[in-house]
Motif scaffolding. Structure first.
Motif, PDB file in Angstrom:
ATOM      1  N   LEU A  99       0.833  -1.207   0.000  1.00 30.61           N
ATOM      2  CA  LEU A  99       0.000   0.000   0.000  1.00 30.61           C
ATOM      3  C   LEU A  99       0.869   1.259   0.000  1.00 30.61           C
ATOM      4  O   LEU A  99       0.585   2.220  -0.719  1.00 30.61           O
ATOM      5  N   ASP A 101       3.648   1.580  -1.242  1.00 27.78           N
ATOM      6  CA  ASP A 101       4.436   1.662  -2.463  1.00 27.78           C
ATOM      7  C   ASP A 101       3.620   2.227  -3.631  1.00 27.78           C
ATOM      8  O   ASP A 101       4.055   2.200  -4.772  1.00 27.78           O
ATOM      9  N   GLN A 102       2.408   2.706  -3.360  1.00 21.26           N
ATOM     10  CA  GLN A 102       1.556   3.231  -4.443  1.00 21.26           C
ATOM     11  C   GLN A 102       1.702   4.746  -4.559  1.00 21.26           C
ATOM     12  O   GLN A 102       0.714   5.452  -4.684  1.00 21.26           O
ATOM     13  N   THR A 191      11.485  -1.752 -12.539  1.00 19.65           N
ATOM     14  CA  THR A 191      10.191  -1.218 -12.966  1.00 19.65           C
ATOM     15  C   THR A 191       9.872  -1.582 -14.412  1.00 19.65           C
ATOM     16  O   THR A 191       8.714  -1.639 -14.794  1.00 19.65           O
ATOM     17  N   MET A 194       7.754  -4.609 -14.597  1.00 16.07           N
ATOM     18  CA  MET A 194       6.378  -4.277 -14.214  1.00 16.07           C
ATOM     19  C   MET A 194       5.639  -3.640 -15.388  1.00 16.07           C
ATOM     20  O   MET A 194       4.511  -4.004 -15.712  1.00 16.07           O
ATOM     21  N   GLN A 198       2.384  -4.934 -17.438  1.00  5.81           N
ATOM     22  CA  GLN A 198       1.158  -4.138 -17.520  1.00  5.81           C
ATOM     23  C   GLN A 198       0.700  -3.993 -18.960  1.00  5.81           C
ATOM     24  O   GLN A 198      -0.477  -4.075 -19.267  1.00  5.81           O
ATOM     25  N   ASN A 204      -3.917  -6.151 -11.828  1.00  4.68           N
ATOM     26  CA  ASN A 204      -3.148  -5.780 -10.649  1.00  4.68           C
ATOM     27  C   ASN A 204      -2.801  -6.977  -9.778  1.00  4.68           C
ATOM     28  O   ASN A 204      -1.664  -7.143  -9.343  1.00  4.68           O
TER      29      ASN A 204
ATOM     30  N   MET B   1      18.197   2.370  -1.964  1.00  5.64           N
ATOM     31  CA  MET B   1      16.945   2.468  -2.710  1.00  5.64           C
ATOM     32  C   MET B   1      17.118   3.351  -3.946  1.00  5.64           C
ATOM     33  O   MET B   1      17.673   4.442  -3.873  1.00  5.64           O
ATOM     34  N   SER B   4      14.538   6.646  -9.401  1.00  8.80           N
ATOM     35  CA  SER B   4      13.583   6.685 -10.509  1.00  8.80           C
ATOM     36  C   SER B   4      12.831   5.372 -10.585  1.00  8.80           C
ATOM     37  O   SER B   4      13.197   4.454 -11.272  1.00  8.80           O
ATOM     38  N   ARG B   5      11.796   5.292  -9.801  1.00  8.82           N
ATOM     39  CA  ARG B   5      11.072   4.051  -9.778  1.00  8.82           C
ATOM     40  C   ARG B   5       9.583   4.356  -9.667  1.00  8.82           C
ATOM     41  O   ARG B   5       9.174   5.393  -9.174  1.00  8.82           O
ATOM     42  N   ASP B   6       8.801   3.429 -10.110  1.00  7.08           N
ATOM     43  CA  ASP B   6       7.370   3.609  -9.994  1.00  7.08           C
ATOM     44  C   ASP B   6       6.695   2.266 -10.133  1.00  7.08           C
ATOM     45  O   ASP B   6       6.392   1.810 -11.226  1.00  7.08           O
ATOM     46  N   ASN B   7       6.503   1.595  -9.009  1.00  7.73           N
ATOM     47  CA  ASN B   7       5.822   0.308  -9.034  1.00  7.73           C
ATOM     48  C   ASN B   7       4.331   0.471  -8.817  1.00  7.73           C
ATOM     49  O   ASN B   7       3.612  -0.496  -8.709  1.00  7.73           O
ATOM     50  N   SER B   8       3.912   1.713  -8.680  1.00 11.92           N
ATOM     51  CA  SER B   8       2.516   1.912  -8.308  1.00 11.92           C
ATOM     52  C   SER B   8       1.607   1.482  -9.445  1.00 11.92           C
ATOM     53  O   SER B   8       1.960   1.557 -10.622  1.00 11.92           O
ATOM     54  N   LEU B   9       0.440   1.025  -9.068  1.00 10.77           N
ATOM     55  CA  LEU B   9      -0.495   0.515 -10.058  1.00 10.77           C
ATOM     56  C   LEU B   9      -1.371   1.645 -10.561  1.00 10.77           C
ATOM     57  O   LEU B   9      -1.618   2.613  -9.864  1.00 10.77           O
ATOM     58  N   PRO B  10      -1.850   1.510 -11.787  1.00 14.59           N
ATOM     59  CA  PRO B  10      -2.807   2.493 -12.268  1.00 14.59           C
ATOM     60  C   PRO B  10      -4.110   2.279 -11.504  1.00 14.59           C
ATOM     61  O   PRO B  10      -4.652   1.179 -11.487  1.00 14.59           O
ATOM     62  N   THR B  11      -4.570   3.277 -10.823  1.00 12.22           N
ATOM     63  CA  THR B  11      -5.742   3.074  -9.987  1.00 12.22           C
ATOM     64  C   THR B  11      -6.728   4.221 -10.130  1.00 12.22           C
ATOM     65  O   THR B  11      -6.358   5.340 -10.447  1.00 12.22           O
ATOM     66  N   ARG B  16      -7.760   4.726  -4.737  1.00 15.63           N
ATOM     67  CA  ARG B  16      -6.768   5.512  -4.008  1.00 15.63           C
ATOM     68  C   ARG B  16      -7.332   5.992  -2.674  1.00 15.63           C
ATOM     69  O   ARG B  16      -6.632   5.960  -1.655  1.00 15.63           O
ATOM     70  N   ILE B  19      -7.101   3.135  -0.390  1.00 12.49           N
ATOM     71  CA  ILE B  19      -5.728   2.907   0.078  1.00 12.49           C
ATOM     72  C   ILE B  19      -5.374   3.884   1.195  1.00 12.49           C
ATOM     73  O   ILE B  19      -4.858   3.500   2.246  1.00 12.49           O
ATOM     74  N   TYR B  20      -5.704   5.149   0.953  1.00 12.09           N
ATOM     75  CA  TYR B  20      -5.389   6.152   1.969  1.00 12.09           C
ATOM     76  C   TYR B  20      -6.116   5.866   3.280  1.00 12.09           C
ATOM     77  O   TYR B  20      -5.556   5.999   4.369  1.00 12.09           O
TER      78      TYR B  20
END
Lengths: 299, 292
Positions: A99, A101-102, A191, A194, A198, A204, B1, B4-11, B16, B19-20
């Motif tokens: 969570l 990581d979003q 990434t 991933m 996608q 997901n 760490m 430049s990363r982005d593992n987040s899903l399209p949501t 969202r 999630i919050y």
């Protein structure tokens, strides 16, 4: 200028210097860790009671141990506690990490909140949860003042349920740490993979199950090893929350060892229980450390 | 760490929001016990009995804090936690400094002066980090008695140094592993000796790992209970042991407010360290579990 013979001596000292400087630490470890392990191991084979005795009696203490009700309770509790503690921590930690990581905007605020219990002493955690779960002060009392007069929650006073209250407090303390381990793992995932998945139309859930979780294997392993070894060592939290009670219902190996050795003057049996604890930890730590060291040597 | 990363899903917005909400609920869960401790430590006992633990104090009193600090009954003395807090301070400072220094020099030797058996030595030191300390309690008690340190703060310092070396060595070894050998070799050619290289070349760039190690050791030693309970006398007990005595003493009324104030007092040093330098604390945690 130094004469040649004394300079040769100096060279010798120089060659030995690193080993010489390391030796006090190493000697301390040899004596205080491995020497002591051997000593305690030997005591477990003697008839030591209040004081160490060196009269060898073979495996009698281990035989006695297996027949002791308290020891069996301790093992059973360790199994319940360890199983729940490890699995809930892993599930909760993984969930929180995914969570978080979003691209959460307030991650910088949330992460430290999830993790701060790890900085607290188990005695502090124990104090907090002991009263939080205490029927006269905590949850039950609070719900009743809110008008839920039938609400009951007295696990901590219940022989059959008290061990689960230890799980609740321990999970609260360590799950943030597991979250941090998984988060570090997630941040290490490529990434590109991933993105490709996608584009291929992976949903997901599929994405996490097929791509992400397999890549988190090292994090799973570390979390499992760390949590297992923490579970076996659990002592302070039990002392602070229930002190092994009600009765001896929340006895764990660590409290058993302490009470048999220092309060009941059964040092031989106490030593035996310590040896068993060490054996449990060694059986997971040694292979893990060995693998880690070999891996570290290669790269 | 990596950055430049982005593992987040399209949501969607809805997901969202979900999630919050979940993250917020978890934050409440982690903060609740601290909140309960803090608010109730500022209430009178009467108010605690009449009200509930989640209510804010109607009138704030610092009486429980004063009592926890210097007049609560601990063991036989109405001394409060103050003397025990001091015991912990006197124990933790030398123990942290000595074990960190030893770890630094050990890590340096193990990475830059490889000799035969170094790997085995390190392996043995590493395993020592994870032993259940029950296995050393009995002989340690005897040895402390033999060398005249039973029941003293110096005895506890010795114990914490000995069982801290493994971790401190591990931290510095892993850190120095990444330090370029070429710099060490160049310094050797320039005629620099064993100590000079350590002092002038490695130590100046060791800032971060020194901070990580000090924080790790400080947190562990301050929070220790087992060694304190096993080896300390009444007048050398660390604060964790005193707090447990305060909370679990069964005589008289349960002064929840004093217990909570005491618990926060005991937690304050490590909490402050965590708030000031949480980043380093987390690095220590990770270094202690995931290596390389």
């Amino acid at each position: 200028m130094i004469s040649s013979s004394s300079s040769r001596l100096l060279d010798k000292i120089r060659a030995w210097l690193p080993a010489l400087v390391l030796s006090p630490s190493f000697a301390a470890i040899l004596l205080f860790v491995y020497g002591f392990i051997i000593f305690t191991g030997y005591l477990s084979l003697t008839d030591s009671r209040l004081l160490p005795s060196f009269d060898f009696v073979g495996l009698i203490n281990y035989q006695k141990l297996l027949g002791l009700r308290h020891w069996n309770t301790a093992l059973k509790n360790l199994a319940i506690f360890g199983g729940l503690y490890i699995s809930i921590c892993v599930i909760l930690g993984l969930l929180l990490a995914i969570l978080l990581d979003q691209k959460i905007r307030v991650e910088g605020i949330l992460r430290p909140i999830y993790l701060y219990p790890m900085a607290l002493s188990f005695i502090v955690t124990g104090t907090a949860w002991k009263w939080f779960l205490d029927p006269g002060f905590g949850l039950e009392h609070t719900m009743q003042t809110w008008g839920f007069l039938d609400f009951q929650f007295r696990w901590i006073k219940d022989r059959n349920m008290a061990i689960y209250t230890i799980v609740i407090a321990a999970v609260w303390q360590s799950s943030g740490f597991v979250m941090a381990m998984f988060l570090a793992g997630l941040r290490g995932i490529d990434t590109e993979i991933m993105k490709a998945a996608q584009i291929d139309g992976a949903g997901n859930f599929q994405l996490y199950r097929r791509i992400v979780l397999p890549q988190l294997r090292p994090a799973f392993l570390s979390a499992f090893v760390v949590l297992t070894h923490l579970a076996i060592k659990t002592y302070d939290l039990v002392v602070a929350m229930t002190n092994g009670g009600p009765g001896r219902a929340t006895e764990v190996p660590a409290t058993f060892m302490y009470s048999y050795t220092f309060t009941r003057s059964q040092m031989g049996i106490g030593s035996g229980s310590a040896v068993i604890m060490l054996a449990m930890i060694a059986s997971i730590m040694v292979p893990y450390l060995y693998a880690e060291l070999r891996q570290g040597g290669k790269t | 760490m990596s950055q430049s990363r982005d593992n987040s899903l399209p949501t969607s917005h809805f997901t969202r929001a979900l999630i919050y909400t979940a993250l917020l609920i978890f934050a409440v869960y982690y903060l609740l016990p601290l909140f309960v401790m803090l608010t109730n430590s500022l209430k009178t006992l009467d108010e605690i009995r009449a009200g509930n633990m989640l209510a804010l104090p109607r009138s704030i009193t610092i009486e429980p804090w004063l009592k926890a600090w210097d007049s609560a009954q601990i063991g036989v003395d109405p001394s409060g936690l103050k003397p025990y807090f001091m015991n912990s301070v006197l124990m933790v400072i030398p123990a942290v400094l000595i074990s960190t220094m030893l770890g630094a020099i050990n890590g340096y030797i193990l990475t830059k002066w490889n000799f035969r058996g170094a790997g085995v030595m390190f392996g043995l030191m590493l395993f020592s980090c994870f032993i259940p300390f029950q296995i050393v309690l009995i002989p340690m008690a005897r040895v402390l008695g033999l060398i005249g340190l039973a029941g003293t703060t110096s005895g506890l310092v010795l114990v914490h140094v000995v069982y801290g070396i493994g971790f401190t060595t591990l931290f510095f070894r892993n850190y120095y592993n990444a330090f370029p050998d070429e710099l060490v070799r160049a310094a050797l050619l320039d005629g620099a000796g064993f100590f000079r290289i350590f002092w002038r070349i490695l130590l100046p760039s060791s800032g971060p790992i020194i901070v990580v190690t000090i924080i790790w050791q400080f947190t562990n030693i301050w929070n220790d209970f087992l060694f304190g309970a096993s080896f300390a006398d009444f007048d050398s007990q660390p604060i964790t042991v005193a707090l447990n005595n305060l909370v679990s003493s069964s005589t008289g009324v349960k002064e929840y407010n004093v217990h909570f104030a005491g618990a926060i007092l005991a937690a304050l040093p490590t909490l402050i360290v965590y708030i000031v330098s949480g980043r380093y604390f987390v690095r220590g945690l990770m270094a202690g579990s995931v290596k390389g």
